[in-house]
Design a protein around this motif. Structure first.
Motif, PDB file in Angstrom:
ATOM      1  N   GLY A   1       1.265   0.918   6.263  1.00 40.44           N
ATOM      2  CA  GLY A   1       0.794   0.631   5.320  1.00 40.44           C
ATOM      3  C   GLY A   1       1.006   2.280   4.293  1.00 40.44           C
ATOM      4  O   GLY A   1       0.295   2.341   3.240  1.00 40.44           O
ATOM      5  N   GLY A   2       2.314   2.337   4.592  1.00 38.73           N
ATOM      6  CA  GLY A   2       2.678   3.313   3.302  1.00 38.73           C
ATOM      7  C   GLY A   2       2.216   4.507   3.097  1.00 38.73           C
ATOM      8  O   GLY A   2       2.756   5.114   1.673  1.00 38.73           O
ATOM      9  N   ASN A   3       1.321   4.507   3.855  1.00 45.95           N
ATOM     10  CA  ASN A   3       0.926   6.848   4.104  1.00 45.95           C
ATOM     11  C   ASN A   3       2.222   7.399   4.370  1.00 45.95           C
ATOM     12  O   ASN A   3       2.826   7.435   4.680  1.00 45.95           O
ATOM     13  CB  ASN A   3      -0.010   6.897   5.227  1.00 45.95           C
ATOM     14  N   LEU A   4       1.946   8.785   3.590  1.00 45.91           N
ATOM     15  CA  LEU A   4       2.853   9.876   4.176  1.00 45.91           C
ATOM     16  C   LEU A   4       2.376  10.846   5.152  1.00 45.91           C
ATOM     17  O   LEU A   4       1.294  10.830   4.810  1.00 45.91           O
ATOM     18  CB  LEU A   4       3.118  10.429   2.411  1.00 45.91           C
ATOM     19  N   ARG A   5       3.821  10.852   5.767  1.00 49.12           N
ATOM     20  CA  ARG A   5       3.311  12.253   7.629  1.00 49.12           C
ATOM     21  C   ARG A   5       3.776  13.145   6.540  1.00 49.12           C
ATOM     22  O   ARG A   5       5.006  13.180   6.897  1.00 49.12           O
ATOM     23  CB  ARG A   5       3.139  11.264   8.359  1.00 49.12           C
ATOM     24  N   GLY A   6       4.059  14.124   7.495  1.00 47.75           N
ATOM     25  CA  GLY A   6       4.285  15.868   6.606  1.00 47.75           C
ATOM     26  C   GLY A   6       3.775  16.337   8.025  1.00 47.75           C
ATOM     27  O   GLY A   6       3.166  16.291   8.065  1.00 47.75           O
TER      28      GLY A   6
ATOM     29  N   GLU B   1      -2.648   4.294  -1.753  1.00 48.48           N
ATOM     30  CA  GLU B   1      -4.486   2.953  -2.578  1.00 48.48           C
ATOM     31  C   GLU B   1      -5.241   2.959  -2.152  1.00 48.48           C
ATOM     32  O   GLU B   1      -6.043   2.741  -1.835  1.00 48.48           O
ATOM     33  CB  GLU B   1      -4.161   2.023  -2.169  1.00 48.48           C
ATOM     34  N   GLU B   2      -5.761   4.846  -2.013  1.00 45.82           N
ATOM     35  CA  GLU B   2      -7.356   4.637  -2.122  1.00 45.82           C
ATOM     36  C   GLU B   2      -8.403   4.305  -2.961  1.00 45.82           C
ATOM     37  O   GLU B   2      -9.391   3.819  -2.406  1.00 45.82           O
ATOM     38  CB  GLU B   2      -7.558   6.484  -1.948  1.00 45.82           C
ATOM     39  N   GLU B   3      -7.789   4.088  -4.283  1.00 44.01           N
ATOM     40  CA  GLU B   3      -8.514   3.804  -5.402  1.00 44.01           C
ATOM     41  C   GLU B   3      -9.195   2.680  -5.347  1.00 44.01           C
ATOM     42  O   GLU B   3     -10.019   1.843  -6.405  1.00 44.01           O
ATOM     43  CB  GLU B   3      -8.236   4.464  -6.385  1.00 44.01           C
ATOM     44  N   GLY B   4      -7.904   1.840  -4.699  1.00 46.49           N
ATOM     45  CA  GLY B   4      -8.402   0.491  -5.650  1.00 46.49           C
ATOM     46  C   GLY B   4      -7.438   0.105  -6.875  1.00 46.49           C
ATOM     47  O   GLY B   4      -7.986  -1.053  -7.239  1.00 46.49           O
ATOM     48  N   SER B   5      -7.140   0.638  -7.531  1.00 43.46           N
ATOM     49  CA  SER B   5      -6.785   0.266  -8.858  1.00 43.46           C
ATOM     50  C   SER B   5      -5.850  -0.828  -9.195  1.00 43.46           C
ATOM     51  O   SER B   5      -5.277  -1.219 -10.242  1.00 43.46           O
ATOM     52  CB  SER B   5      -6.317   1.534  -9.635  1.00 43.46           C
ATOM     53  N   ARG B   6      -5.096  -0.428  -8.260  1.00 44.64           N
ATOM     54  CA  ARG B   6      -3.747  -2.094  -8.620  1.00 44.64           C
ATOM     55  C   ARG B   6      -3.931  -2.349  -7.366  1.00 44.64           C
ATOM     56  O   ARG B   6      -3.834  -4.060  -8.005  1.00 44.64           O
ATOM     57  CB  ARG B   6      -2.730  -1.009  -7.390  1.00 44.64           C
ATOM     58  N   PHE B   7      -4.588  -3.361  -6.368  1.00 43.66           N
ATOM     59  CA  PHE B   7      -4.111  -4.286  -5.916  1.00 43.66           C
ATOM     60  C   PHE B   7      -5.823  -4.819  -4.807  1.00 43.66           C
ATOM     61  O   PHE B   7      -6.241  -5.257  -4.369  1.00 43.66           O
ATOM     62  CB  PHE B   7      -4.170  -3.456  -4.631  1.00 43.66           C
ATOM     63  N   GLY B   8      -7.071  -4.136  -5.979  1.00 47.27           N
ATOM     64  CA  GLY B   8      -8.215  -4.768  -6.012  1.00 47.27           C
ATOM     65  C   GLY B   8      -9.294  -4.406  -4.850  1.00 47.27           C
ATOM     66  O   GLY B   8     -10.057  -4.902  -4.882  1.00 47.27           O
ATOM     67  N   SER B   9      -8.583  -3.426  -4.398  1.00 50.42           N
ATOM     68  CA  SER B   9      -9.459  -2.899  -2.415  1.00 50.42           C
ATOM     69  C   SER B   9      -8.566  -1.964  -2.708  1.00 50.42           C
ATOM     70  O   SER B   9      -7.867  -1.551  -2.883  1.00 50.42           O
ATOM     71  CB  SER B   9      -9.561  -3.845  -1.766  1.00 50.42           C
ATOM     72  N   GLY B  10      -9.742  -1.113  -1.798  1.00 49.23           N
ATOM     73  CA  GLY B  10      -9.558   0.826  -2.359  1.00 49.23           C
ATOM     74  C   GLY B  10      -9.177   0.413  -0.683  1.00 49.23           C
ATOM     75  O   GLY B  10      -9.276  -0.062   0.251  1.00 49.23           O
ATOM     76  N   LEU B  11      -8.984   1.653  -0.084  1.00 48.27           N
ATOM     77  CA  LEU B  11      -8.537   2.326   1.293  1.00 48.27           C
ATOM     78  C   LEU B  11      -7.754   1.521   2.078  1.00 48.27           C
ATOM     79  O   LEU B  11      -7.883   1.428   3.289  1.00 48.27           O
ATOM     80  CB  LEU B  11      -9.742   2.770   1.865  1.00 48.27           C
ATOM     81  N   ILE B  12      -6.792   1.021   1.433  1.00 45.77           N
ATOM     82  CA  ILE B  12      -5.761   0.538   1.993  1.00 45.77           C
ATOM     83  C   ILE B  12      -4.373   0.719   3.167  1.00 45.77           C
ATOM     84  O   ILE B  12      -4.686   0.695   4.213  1.00 45.77           O
ATOM     85  CB  ILE B  12      -4.464  -0.327   1.254  1.00 45.77           C
ATOM     86  N   GLY B  13      -4.694   2.150   2.740  1.00 46.45           N
ATOM     87  CA  GLY B  13      -3.552   2.960   3.225  1.00 46.45           C
ATOM     88  C   GLY B  13      -3.843   3.382   5.291  1.00 46.45           C
ATOM     89  O   GLY B  13      -3.161   3.440   5.441  1.00 46.45           O
TER      90      GLY B  13
ATOM     91  N   LEU C   1      -6.988  -3.424   8.495  1.00 46.29           N
ATOM     92  CA  LEU C   1      -6.602  -4.285   8.261  1.00 46.29           C
ATOM     93  C   LEU C   1      -4.939  -4.197   9.127  1.00 46.29           C
ATOM     94  O   LEU C   1      -4.860  -3.631   9.239  1.00 46.29           O
ATOM     95  CB  LEU C   1      -5.758  -4.358   6.223  1.00 46.29           C
ATOM     96  N   SER C   2      -4.768  -5.845   8.385  1.00 47.05           N
ATOM     97  CA  SER C   2      -3.652  -6.015   9.603  1.00 47.05           C
ATOM     98  C   SER C   2      -2.445  -6.323   8.667  1.00 47.05           C
ATOM     99  O   SER C   2      -2.664  -6.847   7.631  1.00 47.05           O
ATOM    100  CB  SER C   2      -3.798  -7.623  10.487  1.00 47.05           C
ATOM    101  N   LEU C   3      -1.698  -6.638   8.596  1.00 48.66           N
ATOM    102  CA  LEU C   3      -0.412  -7.401   8.654  1.00 48.66           C
ATOM    103  C   LEU C   3      -0.218  -8.233   8.066  1.00 48.66           C
ATOM    104  O   LEU C   3       0.253  -9.315   6.530  1.00 48.66           O
ATOM    105  CB  LEU C   3       1.255  -6.993   9.475  1.00 48.66           C
ATOM    106  N   ASP C   4      -1.380  -8.572   8.592  1.00 46.25           N
ATOM    107  CA  ASP C   4      -1.127 -10.312   7.860  1.00 46.25           C
ATOM    108  C   ASP C   4      -1.871  -9.894   6.688  1.00 46.25           C
ATOM    109  O   ASP C   4      -2.239 -11.510   5.845  1.00 46.25           O
ATOM    110  CB  ASP C   4      -1.948 -11.668   9.159  1.00 46.25           C
ATOM    111  N   ASP C   5      -2.850  -9.348   6.156  1.00 52.76           N
ATOM    112  CA  ASP C   5      -3.590  -8.915   5.778  1.00 52.76           C
ATOM    113  C   ASP C   5      -3.150  -8.218   4.505  1.00 52.76           C
ATOM    114  O   ASP C   5      -3.165  -9.239   2.672  1.00 52.76           O
ATOM    115  CB  ASP C   5      -5.075  -7.955   6.027  1.00 52.76           C
ATOM    116  N   LEU C   6      -2.521  -7.742   4.543  1.00 50.36           N
ATOM    117  CA  LEU C   6      -1.372  -7.208   3.608  1.00 50.36           C
ATOM    118  C   LEU C   6      -1.033  -8.082   2.708  1.00 50.36           C
ATOM    119  O   LEU C   6      -0.972  -8.056   1.207  1.00 50.36           O
ATOM    120  CB  LEU C   6      -0.478  -5.716   3.986  1.00 50.36           C
ATOM    121  N   PRO C   7      -0.351  -9.012   2.337  1.00 56.05           N
ATOM    122  CA  PRO C   7       0.355 -10.056   1.831  1.00 56.05           C
ATOM    123  C   PRO C   7      -0.612 -10.949   0.746  1.00 56.05           C
ATOM    124  O   PRO C   7      -0.478 -11.246  -0.695  1.00 56.05           O
ATOM    125  CB  PRO C   7       1.129 -11.140   2.757  1.00 56.05           C
TER     126      PRO C   7
END
Lengths: 409, 409
Positions: free
Chosen positions: A58-63, A124-136, A144-150
């Protein structure tokens, strides 16, 4: 053991420079050039602490700061760096920076911790780009599955995964995050509301995140010339709508009462001219409450008002459901810990419900989550005027740090 | 002496073909190609009657049947051919075609008339192209000067005079129309309202044209997150606006009462999102009444409601005046004549106020004007569904013809 205010301030100001709309607020949508620069800033800081950096599903950064005992569940802290369009510089950032600063203190003061400590930047917490929030957070936890992301595309048709790859964020670890992987999580966030400020308080302790029920109401009347149609012969869709909207407030504020809130954010009239009676009107209803039964009751009463008012006025209607998100209870254990830590510092935190969703809402499904709120000036958020005093963020970060140290020990 | 229904129908259907939006109503804006073709159709028909054709100041079409006495004031009949966007095929056209058909009968039956009889097609009645209506009649009667016309531009920046010239409409007679030039005028028009149909009547006799007061109300509150702001801590601009809009109806319908009408045609909310409390709301108020004092009273009561509701809710407001058009009384003499003619045909016309403006409103300043209304199905107008039965137009045209013959004799 204390966080340093000047470092928190420097981080916030540095990240605020990464905006696509300088001079008119923060616009930093997920995986954009400005987003990647803000993310790189955090990576560099984490690198200098010796953290192990990775990109999750989902593209989250983890340190990660490794713990003394290998293989134990981690404790997490973090928030998000993406913004709404023309938003403010504290939303999300305050939580990321507090986590970074807590990590700095833990490393510098060589505070021992058995559990790994993870600083997380949720994507993508806000959903400003992909129309839906909390994606990460939803992708990472398997909501959300990998099938949903496309199917998630931005305005230009680019999918979430394409945008992620093009920006150079490549998943290092494709595994779904599970309960066994995480012991607990704390998120610090600006309140985005007016409650702490009105009460003159510095710290809120979020016990629940309100559920959300959203629907769109469409009222059909008859569009006619404003001059040619006597009042008694009208089927004015807007005149029906305004009575429903007024009653929406009455129901939330008085019939059901606190903490229920109900909001109508816009009204669209057709044909929408000075001299024509509206024949069709649409408006959304957004209801929030930490209790599912009260959400149900509020929605039911509003829908009854729609029906009664339309019937009385010769109007017809449709209701289209938009969202139905259940309330989330955060961890009582983590909340008690935060409360205890705060009291030791002489602060009595206000126990609160968050009306807004956060990545914590999603994370609470798999782990013990606590949330700390710091005040928002005038309750403003999602706008350039958004403001929180650095000393309030620092106080929140100190409580946060103490709680993290205890959780990870 | 009688008009012929099949010719009226043929004219209406022929003109309806001249639309820029075939299949979705009539779009025939002034001086467009479709407009010029409709205008040419009328010119050809008038030519075949031996009428003298000219273009007046402001681009109105005038087709004159000379009277037996040279130099006397003319009697006028006519309406307009320009339409709104996606309008209907009867608005304006019904009046032009009735005038044309009356002229045919007068010529064919060689009915003697002392006064010249002018068939008029007024230009830019609707205001669909140049942002302001009744341009042809206002320019011709000196209400708009030649200095004003260059400031009227269409969406593409073309001025009224440029558009007129490019379409080939060249003013033959640049003189301003004065009271001495015109003995009387009659206009037939569709009602664009629901009153005749509701009462099962075929003919309305317009005695007055309502005055119009229009203003834009702007309400300022505080925009906040829908989830983070308890009901008691809100300054929701929309919740103020809906109560004002509801009261606008109450005031017009009950406090002041018939024939006052007040309409709110749209509501614009900012920022206008599902989950944000509107911080700014704008809506227009359109008030119509044949009596100036009642217009004043209605406006005053609505403005008092704006002030009271805003004060009560911690909102601020501005009111921007948009139009203030005085009511117009049509000619009692011409109305009596129309009434007498109608009764002789066994029809009792309904004495009415027109809530919509017409070129007759302007012409009434210089001459004796009468207006005949024919029913609009469901009161619909300015839409593709606009419909009037041909037999109703024919009945109106017959009354119209008789009255014209008497006025011109």
């Amino acid at each position: 053991m204390e966080t340093r205010m000047e470092r928190i301030e420097k981080d916030i100001e540095a990240i605020a420079l990464f905006t696509a709309t300088p001079g008119s607020g923060i616009t930093r949508v997920t995986f954009s050039e400005k987003y990647i620069r803000a993310r790189s800033y955090i990576i560099e800081e984490l690198n200098s602490l010796g953290a192990r950096i990775s990109a999750t599903l989902g593209g989250n950064l983890r340190g990660r700061l490794e713990g003394t005992e290998k293989g134990t569940a981690c404790v997490m802290m973090g928030s998000h760096l993406d913004s709404v369009l023309h938003g403010g510089k504290y939303d999300g950032v305050a939580g990321v920076v507090s986590a970074l600063e807590a990590a700095r203190v833990i490393v510098e003061e060589e505070i021992p911790h058995r559990h790994p400590i993870d600083v997380i930047v949720f994507a993508e917490e806000e959903g400003s780009r992909f129309g839906s929030g909390l994606i990460g957070s939803r992708a990472w936890t398997g909501h959300l599955s990998l099938d949903d992301l496309p199917h998630l595309r931005d305005n230009e048709g680019m999918t979430y995964l394409e945008a992620m790859e093009r920006s150079g964020v490549l998943t290092d670890d494709p595994s779904v995050l599970e309960a066994k992987d995480v012991k607990a999580m704390i998120e610090l966030h600006i309140e985005q509301g007016i409650v702490l400020e009105k009460r003159g308080l510095q710290i809120g302790l979020v016990e629940r995140i309100a559920g959300i029920r959203q629907f769109l109401v469409t009222i059909h009347g008859v569009s006619n010339h404003a001059g040619g149609t006597p009042m008694g012969l009208r089927n004015d869709a807007l005149q029906g709508a305004v009575r429903i909207i007024a009653e929406t407030e009455e129901i939330a504020a008085h019939t059901v009462g606190d903490p229920t809130v109900a909001t109508v954010g816009f009204v669209i009239c057709e044909p929408g001219q000075f001299n024509i009676i509206p024949g069709k009107v649409q408006f959304p209803v957004d209801i929030r409450d930490p209790d599912s039964r009260r959400l149900d009751e509020t929605a039911k009463r509003i829908l009854a008002a729609v029906e009664r008012i339309c019937l009385h006025r010769g109007l017809t209607f449709e209701v289209t459901p938009k969202s139905d998100i259940a309330p989330v209870a955060l961890s009582q254990e983590v909340s008690s810990l935060i409360d205890k830590v705060a009291r030791r510092k002489g602060i009595e935190p206000l126990r609160m419900t968050s009306g807004a969703l956060h990545d914590s809402s999603i994370m609470a499904a798999i782990t013990n989550v606590g949330m700390i709120f710091v005040p928002s000036k005038d309750g403003r958020s999602h706008c350039p005027e958004e403001f929180t005093e650095i000393k309030d963020i620092k106080l929140g970060a100190d409580i946060f740090l103490d709680a993290m140290v205890q959780l990870s020990s």
